[in-house]
Enzyme design. Structure first.
Site: not given
Ligand code: AMP
Length: 281
Positions: A30-31, A37, A149-150, A153, A184-186
């Site tokens: 999701m950017g 990522h 992380k998810d 999902q 880490m998280s957006s």
């Molecule tokens: P998102 O942009 O949050 O939807 O995440 C896109 C992808 O990145 C998903 O497969 C998430 O599980 C992965 N992701 C997000 N944060 C992390 C993280 N801290 N470590 C590893 N993968 C991540």
């Protein structure tokens, strides 16, 4: 590196690539990209000819009172990061081009989706499965990398791929953390300095459970209580859920006897953070 905005063009190029014998690796996001990522991109990059990264804030996975409009976005920065990870294509569609106004077909997973985040966020995994199925049809990947992380999902996507026979190999990427342990998280961007410090309680609670398990504790009620106590003592932190689930079926457990997913969601004001660990007794 090519930026493709049109879903039709994405699919046409992907089908051409496949016809010419190229393998496609895919990282859907999701950017507002971060090291988590990028780590997935590196995994995919090493195993395919053409690396496609999608950047799409999928409206159908957000509930009516969630942060769809506030979700952080910075396409220019994301573009540079994709380029530096040697992506070949960034797929960056607009929401109106992804979903017809009268779209009426959905992908619903109904064994793993009712617990954990699925319970707190009704409809969330229906939105996730539907958009990932659509992205798979548009990008035609041989392999796709999703982050641990998810965790829920990831397991639901694996189930979707199995049950609907998508010809895609799903690869799991480990959780990437900040130096102090915060996953880490957006969404970490939403945190105030104080909340950012306090958010370490997610990882601390997971560590506490795994330490107590290593010392022999197997009762989930005891492990869970110590995690709740730890988080309740942290200012502003509000537990959404803390669950111990069978790692394969996601069924809730009373005792730990095999691979166990311990997953939690904690709110700091309006910001909801998730984290997890797999416990192996
Ligand atoms: P998102 O942009 O949050 O939807 O995440 C896109 C992808 O990145 C998903 O497969 C998430 O599980 C992965 N992701 C997000 N944060 C992390 C993280 N801290 N470590 C590893 N993968 C991540």
């Amino acid at each position: 590196m090519k930026i493709i905005k049109s879903p039709e063009e994405m699919q046409r190029i992907a089908l051409d690539l496949k016809r010419s014998g190229k393998t496609i690796g895919f990282v859907p996001t999701m950017g507002f990209l971060h090291e988590g990522h990028l780590s997935l991109m590196r995994v995919a990059r090493s195993q395919c000819d053409v690396l496609v990264v999608s950047i799409f804030v999928n409206p159908t996975q957000f509930g009516p009172n969630e942060d769809l409009d506030a979700y952080p976005r910075d396409f220019e920065r994301d573009e540079q990061l994709c380029e530096s990870e040697l992506a070949d294509i960034v797929f960056y569609p607009e929401s109106g081009n992804m979903f017809a106004g009268d779209a009426s077909v959905w992908v619903d997973e109904d064994a793993l989706s009712g617990v954990l985040c699925g319970e707190s966020r009704p409809g969330h995994f229906r939105g996730v499965c539907t958009v990932v199925a659509k992205l798979f049809n548009l990008v035609q990947p041989d392999l796709a990398v999703f982050g641990e992380k998810d965790a829920q999902q990831l397991r639901i996507i694996e189930r979707m791929v199995r049950d609907l026979n998508f010809p895609v190999q799903i690869i799991r990427g480990p959780i990437i953390r900040e130096a102090d342990g915060l996953a880490m998280s957006s969404r970490n961007k939403y945190l105030t300095a104080e909340q950012r410090k306090n958010a370490l309680c997610l990882r601390k609670a997971l560590d506490l459970a795994s330490e107590r398990m290593a010392k022999g504790e197997r009762r989930v009620s005891n492990l869970r209580k110590s995690m709740v106590d730890l988080i309740d003592a942290v200012p502003e932190a509000e537990v959404d859920y803390i669950e111990f689930a069978d790692d394969g079926t996601l069924e809730p457990l009373k005792n730990i006897s095999g691979r166990t997913l311990v997953a939690l969601a904690v709110k700091f004001g309006a910001t909801r953070l998730i984290d997890n660990a797999v416990l192996i007794p």
